[in-house]
Design an enzyme around this catalytic site. Structure first.
Site, short mmCIF file in Angstrom:
data_model
loop_
_atom_site.label_atom_id
_atom_site.label_comp_id
_atom_site.label_asym_id
_atom_site.label_seq_id
_atom_site.Cartn_x
_atom_site.Cartn_y
_atom_site.Cartn_z
N ASP A 55 -7.52 -8.88 5.67
CA ASP A 55 -8.64 -8.53 6.50
C ASP A 55 -9.33 -7.17 6.41
OD1 ASP A 55 -6.34 -7.42 8.16
OD2 ASP A 55 -7.76 -7.05 9.63
N ARG A 82 -10.48 -12.79 6.20
CA ARG A 82 -8.96 -13.49 5.86
C ARG A 82 -9.39 -14.79 4.88
NH1 ARG A 82 -4.79 -10.40 8.03
NH2 ARG A 82 -5.13 -9.82 10.25
N ASP A 90 0.90 -1.33 -0.13
CA ASP A 90 -0.18 -0.02 -0.17
C ASP A 90 0.83 1.29 0.06
OD1 ASP A 90 -2.54 1.41 0.43
OD2 ASP A 90 -2.28 1.24 2.33
N PHE A 94 -10.18 -0.55 -0.74
CA PHE A 94 -9.91 -1.52 0.17
C PHE A 94 -10.27 -2.69 -0.21
CE2 PHE A 94 -9.66 -3.26 4.56
CZ PHE A 94 -8.78 -2.76 4.94
P1 IMP Z 1 1.84 -0.41 3.75
O1 IMP Z 1 2.91 -0.39 4.79
O2 IMP Z 1 0.97 0.93 3.94
O3 IMP Z 1 2.27 -0.95 2.41
O4 IMP Z 1 0.75 -1.38 4.24
C1 IMP Z 1 0.96 -2.75 4.10
C2 IMP Z 1 -0.16 -3.54 4.92
O5 IMP Z 1 -1.39 -2.84 5.00
C3 IMP Z 1 -0.36 -4.70 4.20
O6 IMP Z 1 0.25 -5.88 4.29
C4 IMP Z 1 -1.86 -4.95 4.92
O7 IMP Z 1 -1.75 -5.90 6.17
C5 IMP Z 1 -2.54 -3.61 4.90
N1 IMP Z 1 -3.02 -3.28 3.74
C6 IMP Z 1 -3.10 -2.34 3.06
N2 IMP Z 1 -3.95 -1.98 2.14
C7 IMP Z 1 -4.95 -3.31 2.50
C8 IMP Z 1 -6.03 -3.50 1.98
O8 IMP Z 1 -6.83 -2.74 0.81
N3 IMP Z 1 -6.85 -4.50 2.68
C9 IMP Z 1 -6.35 -5.16 3.68
N4 IMP Z 1 -5.13 -4.76 4.27
C10 IMP Z 1 -4.55 -3.85 3.56
MG MG Z 2 -4.93 -5.76 8.48
#
Ligand code: IMP
Ligand code: MG
Length: 175
Positions: free
Chosen positions: A157, A163, A101, A150
């Site tokens: 989740d 999940r 993300d 999302f």
């Molecule tokens: P980042 O550090 O912002 O890249 O976030 C990564 C983590 O956020 C992922 O490993 C997920 O656990 C969670 N995440 C980000 N986007 C989503 C989504 O759309 N659905 C569910 N979990 C998400």
């Molecule tokens: Mg989560």
């Protein structure tokens, strides 16, 4: 109850992509052994499928990160909640997550894993929410690029629910 708005990828579409990714990895690392480091909890399902389609010797371990602060900022504070137990020094490592993300989690874990002196380190992510990126992390083995929605299912989740959904679906963004 959370609203499922739309199925983005069904079970068949996912497994075909996962198989393609596993084939690429198996070719690239032919004659070698890899250690998959799966990022809990979200990557547990993806990792289980990915490793079963990799045809070279594979070891697996798990890391869990926790983050504090707003998820929309890159200045989020990330800590390791559960570290790996495998000695990865001199080994070929693949860091596996289901979704990237902002990129902060992967960026932090890359730095932490590098400190353990692997022979090589690459990243694998099934889903790339590229438009949300705040930290520029390389995805060596990407799956699908997705819009800023999302998503749940296939290990991901929403408030710890969904999940177990075999497909990847869009839900209304949680507050
Ligand atoms: P980042 O550090 O912002 O890249 O976030 C990564 C983590 O956020 C992922 O490993 C997920 O656990 C969670 N995440 C980000 N986007 C989503 C989504 O759309 N659905 C569910 N979990 C998400
Ligand atoms: Mg989560």
């Amino acid at each position: 109850m959370i609203d499922i708005q739309e199925i983005l990828f069904d079970e068949q579409t996912i497994i075909e992509k996962v198989r393609d990714m596993a084939v690429r990895i198996s070719k690239d690392y032919a004659g070698k052994e890899v250690v998959l480091i799966s990022i809990l909890k979200g990557a547990a399902v993806f990792t289980a499928d990915l490793m079963r389609h990799i045809s070279i010797p594979v070891m697996v371990d798990y890391v869990q990160a926790a983050s504090y602060g707003a998820s929309t900022t890159s200045s989020r504070n990330i800590v390791i909640k559960k570290d790996i137990e495998t000695d990865i020094s001199g080994r070929h490592v693949l860091l596996v997550d289901t979704i990237i993300d902002t990129g902060s989690t992967m960026d932090y874990l890359i730095k932490k894993i590098r400190e353990k002196r692997p022979a090589s380190l690459r990243t694998v992510a099934l889903l790339d929410k590229r438009s949300r990126r705040q930290v520029d992390v390389p995805i060596d083995y990407p799956g699908f690029t997705i819009p800023d929605r999302f998503v749940v299912g296939y290990g991901l989740d929403c408030k710890e629910q969904y999940r177990n959904l075999p497909s990847i679906a869009v839900v209304a963004k949680p507050a």
